[in-house]
Design an enzyme around this catalytic site. Structure first.
Site, mmCIF file in Angstrom:
data_model
loop_
_atom_site.group_PDB
_atom_site.id
_atom_site.type_symbol
_atom_site.label_atom_id
_atom_site.label_comp_id
_atom_site.label_asym_id
_atom_site.label_seq_id
_atom_site.Cartn_x
_atom_site.Cartn_y
_atom_site.Cartn_z
ATOM 1 C CD GLU A 60 -1.261 -2.209 2.299
ATOM 2 O OE1 GLU A 60 -0.102 -2.621 2.062
ATOM 3 O OE2 GLU A 60 -1.966 -2.672 3.208
ATOM 4 C CB CYS A 88 -0.695 -3.062 9.063
ATOM 5 S SG CYS A 88 0.470 -1.899 8.325
HETATM 6 ZN ZN ZN Z 1 0.767 -2.211 6.031
#
Ligand code: ZN
Length: 163
Positions: A60, A88
């Site tokens: 990401e 996350c």
């Molecule tokens: Zn991450």
């Protein structure tokens, strides 16, 4: 969700999944991401913290960096981020800073997922930025890719010990 949107989501998630497979091939935890603006993929990347010696080199973060460079803008408001695993805490933070318009992820991440699983940062009332979120798109192949990666790694370790 409309059929049209579902098909579109599956199509772009398939590209993210192909990125994740590239990660597996080089021994990185297989997570892939693509960033889409209109009908155009403006960035694609896979997880590579090991190769980069960089704990922030999640898929990401890398697509946000690529897109920021190509757009010459750190705000990526009218984009959709497709990622094969629930982001996350770090990545959710970066996604918020980038003002991504919509997030679509495939498989949930029970231990570290910061959207719906371990934390629900995007559901926090204090955010001024509201983002659309969809999950479960191509969930099974994304989860299977990660599980088989860790299974192979465990088997390889066992083989190492017994030899
Ligand atoms: Zn991450």
């Amino acid at each position: 969700m409309s059929d049209e949107l579902r098909l579109r989501d599956e199509c772009y998630m398939q590209l993210a999944l192909e990125q994740a497979e590239l990660a597996a091939q080089v021994g990185e935890v297989p997570v892939g991401a693509v960033l889409v603006q209109g009908d155009e993929v403006i960035a694609s990347a896979f997880n590579r913290p090991i190769a980069e010696h960089d704990p922030t080199a999640h898929a990401e973060i890398q697509v946000l960096r690529q897109a920021g460079q190509s757009q010459q803008n750190y705000r990526l408001c009218d984009t959709t981020l497709y990622v094969t695993l629930e982001p996350c805490v770090m990545c959710v933070g970066a996604i918020l800073h980038a003002r991504i318009g919509r997030l679509v992820y495939a498989a949930a991440e029970p231990k570290m997922g910061a959207v719906d699983s371990a934390f629900s940062l995007l559901r926090d009332e204090r955010h001024f930025h509201r983002m659309q979120v969809a999950s479960g798109v191509l969930e099974a192949p994304s989860r299977e890719l990660i599980q088989s990666f860790f299974r192979q790694r465990r088997d390889a370790k066992k083989a190492e010990k017994s030899s």
